[in-house]
Design an enzyme around this catalytic site. Structure first.
Site, PDB file in Angstrom:
ATOM      1  N   GLU A 188      99.180  94.089  60.965  1.00  0.00           N
ATOM      2  CA  GLU A 188      98.097  93.448  60.098  1.00  0.00           C
ATOM      3  C   GLU A 188      96.627  93.775  60.753  1.00  0.00           C
ATOM      4  OE1 GLU A 188      97.627  92.215  57.217  1.00  0.00           O
ATOM      5  OE2 GLU A 188      99.746  92.033  56.460  1.00  0.00           O
ATOM      6  N   SER A 189      96.781  93.383  61.989  1.00  0.00           N
ATOM      7  CA  SER A 189      95.350  93.171  62.640  1.00  0.00           C
ATOM      8  C   SER A 189      95.418  93.897  64.049  1.00  0.00           C
ATOM      9  CB  SER A 189      94.953  91.720  62.616  1.00  0.00           C
ATOM     10  OG  SER A 189      95.955  91.108  63.477  1.00  0.00           O
TER      11      SER A 189
END
Length: 494
Positions: A102-103
């Site tokens: 995700e990040s």
């Protein structure tokens, strides 16, 4: 939740986040290196299937071992807490690796879809799970709250699909409705309804294999030439109740840590201080918690925040005063117990001031004359000479000359630049720069988009978009599919 194909150009992901090493002032942390073993023992998904989509993702990571090492190093602050939370819910521990996808464990990651934080919640989904976003605080970046919300969401999705975690993961990326409709189409066509046979958006078809690939590499990193940063199986941070509003630079000093370290553990704060109301807890390294707790308890109210007493002048308005001091009318009303926007000349307003100490800036007198102050600016991801020159109200040529560069030279993340600013407005703009966290966002133009709409969406100006994208200057209209580069301050973004 957004997840593009792996790329070293992914904004806020592969291009990285330069930060200080995890805090260890005494050098006395245990050398147990078994958090990864604990994660492996908690695996529950099928990682043995020989699927070409998984292989493609795994091969990419294997070809970029430095990227994988950087991301896992960055995870040290957060991963033990996530493991504890997932284990308490009896969830497959492959899921604790989802922030890699995700990040890249960048708590300030921000996507073209306005998803923010380590778990990349969009505004609406964040609010649904109690992650409110205010002028002071964005709960989507709160390490504790966003983790619990993400695990809540994944559990709900798993229950929706009868315990099928691959469908839950696909839904986390594309939405439960998208996955349900794809399954319905397959049912009507007499086709299998498992993840691998669904017709889903291309981003989602890569998303689940990406997590499985990461889990495979963590299981046997040596097989793929990857080095995992060793992480002790013990808490990295502790929560300390500071009992009220406090300047964050002051808090970092009391804890004996850098301002960057404090922000990396408390990335949800949008401003230079905690909110006047609401949460009064700060995360600090475990090794600093007791000292911090004792020092905070000894603070007087006057030492917590610096306040400017402003005498209202004829012609002043609340909005003009707020703009002048880089705050909002709502904050001034709240602090001064005002019921509306009416103010009276001669009366006094309390206005919060930033602390002079800050981890990124250190003022030095310009001994060469000219009434300027030197500021040492540490380059963050996505910053350019042009953007920094504009921020400090200096010219690009001056900024380049002060640092023995040419105006066209690229910047390196972590590079320190000398900036000479004049006292007054320019210095104030430099101080305001401390509260920015810039992330590079690549935006694909959609049908009906305009420069004004995109600028409004990301809280930037039309002129900035034109300057960042030279090709846009040559054309009158945008076309669907055009790719724009934006530099978004995630603490100001919607």
């Amino acid at each position: 939740m957004p997840a593009a194909e792996p790329s070293l150009e992914d904004p806020g992901l592969a291009n990285g986040m330069d930060e200080p090493a995890p805090h260890d002032p005494d050098g006395d942390r245990a050398t147990n290196q078994d958090l990864w073993d604990r994660i492996r023992r908690g695996y529950a998904l099928n990682l043995d299937q020989d699927n070409p989509r998984v292989s493609a993702q795994r091969d990419w990571y294997a070809r970029h071992p430095q990227y994988f090492t950087r991301v896992t190093t960055r995870s040290e602050r957060y991963l033990h807490f996530i493991v504890e939370e997932a284990e308490a819910r009896d969830m497959p521990l492959e899921l604790v690796l989802l922030p890699v996808v995700e990040s890249a464990f960048d708590p300030f990651a921000y996507s073209h879809g306005r998803a923010a934080g380590p778990w990349q919640f969009i505004p609406s989904t964040g609010k649904y799970f109690g992650l409110d976003q205010t002028w002071w605080y964005d709960n989507r970046r709160d390490i504790v709250r966003s983790t619990r919300a993400a695990l809540d969401y994944l559990q709900q999705l798993s229950e929706r699909f009868d315990g099928d975690w691959l469908l839950a993961l696909a839904s986390y990326n594309a939405g439960g409705g998208t996955v349900s409709r794809a399954r319905r189409r397959n049912e009507e066509a007499g086709l299998p309804t498992d993840f691998w046979n669904l017709d889903l958006p291309s981003e989602t078809t890569a998303y689940v294999p990406k997590l499985l690939a990461v889990a495979q590499i963590v299981r046997t990193p040596e097989r793929y030439g990857v080095t995992l940063h060793p992480i002790d199986d013990q808490p990295y941070f502790a929560s300390v109740d500071v009992g009220g509003q406090i300047d964050l630079a002051q808090a970092a000093s009391l804890a004996g840590i850098s301002t960057e370290e404090l922000y990396l553990l408390n990335p949800a704060f949008n401003r230079w201080a905690t909110a006047p109301h609401g949460t009064t807890e700060l995360l600090v390294p475990v090794s600093a918690a007791d000292t911090f707790r004792e020092r905070v308890a000894d603070l007087s109210p006057e030492q917590r925040m610096r306040w400017l007493r402003y005498t209202i002048r004829p012609g002043d308005s609340l909005i003009a005063i707020a703009r002048r001091h880089r705050t909002t009318p709502a904050v001034l009303r709240d602090i001064n117990d005002l019921q509306g926007s009416t103010i009276v000349a001669g009366r006094t307003l309390l206005i919060p001031e930033r602390a002079a100490a800050n981890g990124r800036l250190a003022g030095q007198t310009d001994r060469a004359g000219g009434g300027r102050q030197r500021v040492d600016h540490r380059v963050a991801s996505g910053e350019t000479l042009w953007a920094l020159a504009r921020s400090y109200d200096v010219s690009v040529r001056e900024l380049a000359r002060w640092n023995d560069m040419s105006p066209g030279d690229p910047l390196r993340i972590g590079q320190t630049l000398a900036v000479w600013t004049e006292d007054g407005p320019a210095a104030s703009r430099g101080a305001e720069r401390r509260d920015e966290m810039i992330r590079k966002v690549r935006y694909s133009v959609r049908r009906g988009d305009s420069l004004y709409a995109i600028a409004s969406r990301f809280n930037v100006s039309v002129s900035q978009i034109r300057d960042w994208n030279n090709g846009v200057k040559q054309r009158r209209y945008l076309q669907p599919g055009d790719r724009l580069t934006l530099y978004v301050d995630v603490r100001r973004a919607p």
